[in-house]
Design a protein around this motif. Structure first.
Motif, PDB file in Angstrom:
ATOM      1  N   ILE A  84     -33.625 -15.730 -23.881  1.00  0.00           N
ATOM      2  CA  ILE A  84     -33.854 -16.466 -25.063  1.00  0.00           C
ATOM      3  C   ILE A  84     -32.380 -16.501 -25.884  1.00  0.00           C
ATOM      4  O   ILE A  84     -31.609 -17.279 -26.412  1.00  0.00           O
ATOM      5  N   ASP A  85     -31.690 -14.986 -26.255  1.00  0.00           N
ATOM      6  CA  ASP A  85     -30.589 -15.195 -26.768  1.00  0.00           C
ATOM      7  C   ASP A  85     -29.461 -15.915 -26.087  1.00  0.00           C
ATOM      8  O   ASP A  85     -28.527 -16.424 -26.797  1.00  0.00           O
ATOM      9  N   ALA A  86     -29.614 -16.422 -24.998  1.00  0.00           N
ATOM     10  CA  ALA A  86     -28.424 -17.188 -24.190  1.00  0.00           C
ATOM     11  C   ALA A  86     -28.080 -17.988 -24.308  1.00  0.00           C
ATOM     12  O   ALA A  86     -27.479 -18.899 -24.814  1.00  0.00           O
ATOM     13  N   ALA A  87     -29.828 -18.972 -24.720  1.00  0.00           N
ATOM     14  CA  ALA A  87     -29.759 -20.219 -24.882  1.00  0.00           C
ATOM     15  C   ALA A  87     -29.711 -20.506 -26.039  1.00  0.00           C
ATOM     16  O   ALA A  87     -29.159 -21.671 -26.231  1.00  0.00           O
ATOM     17  N   LEU A  88     -30.078 -19.824 -27.029  1.00  0.00           N
ATOM     18  CA  LEU A  88     -29.125 -20.181 -28.796  1.00  0.00           C
ATOM     19  C   LEU A  88     -27.935 -20.183 -29.082  1.00  0.00           C
ATOM     20  O   LEU A  88     -27.027 -20.805 -29.225  1.00  0.00           O
TER      21      LEU A  88
END
Lengths: 312, 312
Positions: free
Chosen positions: A215-219
């Motif tokens: 999720i953090d990488a997607a953001l």
């Protein structure tokens, strides 16, 4: 200083509170040539202050190598001593209404009449904080984004347009980007946006849609990168093709409303907290807070140097 | 190509759909040495394709000047012609389930057995799209973030871990950052985050808390800038001091839950739409979509060059 004057280099600024926010503000003021008197009642907190300010000053110098020689720092436990010659008071005390009200009363009694009082509060609002003041309009909320010496945003609210304009000019002179609230709101603008996004980020972890790290990488590699350049409203304008946001709203407004209803509303219960903690642990890959923070700050400086003057 | 092989430069990739996403993907593939056969059934759309691809190729060259000479482009109206020699099929057809299912049936009949089919779908999910296929696991969803040739993110979902690993290696070879969904979700990860944030951004406009322009400025100079460097979960980890996210959750979890309950749930009714449209108009300051997009792309390139290899 008369009300409405913008502080000038060489003037003295009082900084109330020697925590992360107070020291970061102090470094920014000093880098722009102001002398700072920092009031921190707990002497046990004093030794960390000069070191933190020195680190912040080095980072500011990377961002803005042409600033004047740094102003002076003096520490004091006394509020009266701190504000006596101040042209500006930046208050960063704990988020406690009675405590802050007592500070404002002392400042009103001891500071020069023209000195404005700006509160860095993140979770309290102006009407609550100013209610017991002799001249409530002397207070504004001026919420920075952490860390204040690296993040340009300052969110302003107050009842007096002239004083707000003075404040905006002051913060612009410090290389900040002031924004204005039309009416006060808990969390101002940026923390409301952060909170809304994080709610969905937590929900996706709780629901097993993706890991904390993914999720953090997607953001970071998707909307975060784009939002460092264009805001959310402008992004939908540019996502609407040649018809812009009007086209977007008329064609995709209803599906956006349906999507909103599909977003999560998680509880931060024990199970979800455990998933978040272990997920962040995996993402950190053994790196401690200090190492992660230093890497974040280096990247923030690089991004800002690259983006300065480049955004639409 | 056998299942599981990663496409190599010189291989042919079929791109289905010649709109913004299809042309952007085509440029990215070509810049990495692949030949592209682009299938676009509407010949009226053909003239715009080479120009868009040329612009994208120039932008990719700024980001990655050392890439091999570009592969070749050929346009066709025929799906069978497009996929006949393809080692990879990137599908960017309109968001219409029966249409996409018909495409997959034709691709399964005409493409080499090992060619994977990756759908760029933003709003549909794998189970819906794959239901009528002979070999459903041959399909993955591979959602890029617009514009795909400049934004690193690709969100992957599919049932077969080996094929997903192949896909991830393929997209990494194209300089992308693949992330994985553990289970499918409408809007994948990034659009769910965007939608959640925009809901609050719209609510603040509807409630008169701030203008479109000030909300966008707060995002760009505050959380957006920070999220280009660290994700939301990591940001709360770093906001928790030396105790990290565990400390944050135990101390501020309850106030975060209260804040979530205070966030808005706006309707995109006529009045709100009008405020958004006039607000974005003020923010655009007379600049048209093309000019704003060009400025956005320049800034995205600058940010990515600065951030590459710099993030924690």
């Amino acid at each position: 200083m008369a009300t409405g004057d913008i502080p000038q280099g060489g003037d003295t600024i009082a900084v109330i509170g020697g925590g992360l926010i107070g020291t970061s503000w102090s470094a920014l003021f000093m880098a722009h040539g102001y002398d700072v008197v920092l009031q921190e009642p707990a002497k046990a907190a004093w030794p960390a202050v000069p070191e933190r300010i020195a680190t912040a000053l080095r980072q500011i110098a990377e961002l803005a190598p042409d600033l004047p020689a740094a102003g002076q720092l003096r520490l004091t436990t006394s509020l009266e001593d701190a504000v006596e010659k101040a042209v500006w008071v930046q208050e960063n005390a704990p988020e406690n209404v009675p405590l802050k009200r007592a500070i404002y009363a002392a400042v009103e009694a001891a500071a020069p009449a023209g000195a404005m009082i700006a509160s860095s509060t993140s979770s309290l609002v102006w009407s609550e904080l100013s209610a017991a003041m002799g001249d409530p309009a002397r207070l504004i909320t001026a919420h920075p984004f952490n860390p204040p010496h690296l993040m340009p945003l300052v969110e302003l609210f107050g009842p007096d347009p002239d004083r707000l304009e003075t404040a905006a000019a002051f913060y612009r002179g410090l290389g900040r980007t002031p924004v204005f609230l039309q009416r006060e709101a808990v969390g101002h603008i940026a923390n409301r946006l952060s909170s809304a996004l994080w709610r969905e980020a937590v929900s996706m972890v709780a629901e097993g849609i993706a890991s904390v790290e993914n999720i953090d990488a997607a953001l970071v590699h998707g909307p975060g990168l784009r939002w460092s350049v264009v805001g959310a409203h402008m992004a939908y304008h540019l996502g609407g093709g040649s018809g812009g946001i009007g086209h977007y709203l008329s064609h995709l407004g209803p599906s956006q409303e349906r999507r909103w209803q599909d977003l999560g509303n998680p509880a931060l219960d024990r199970a979800t907290q455990d998933k978040l903690i272990s997920g962040v642990g995996a993402e950190a890959r053994g790196r401690g807070i200090d190492e992660l923070e230093a890497a974040r700050d280096r990247a923030l400086i690089a991004a800002q140097l690259a983006l300065s003057g480049q955004r639409p």
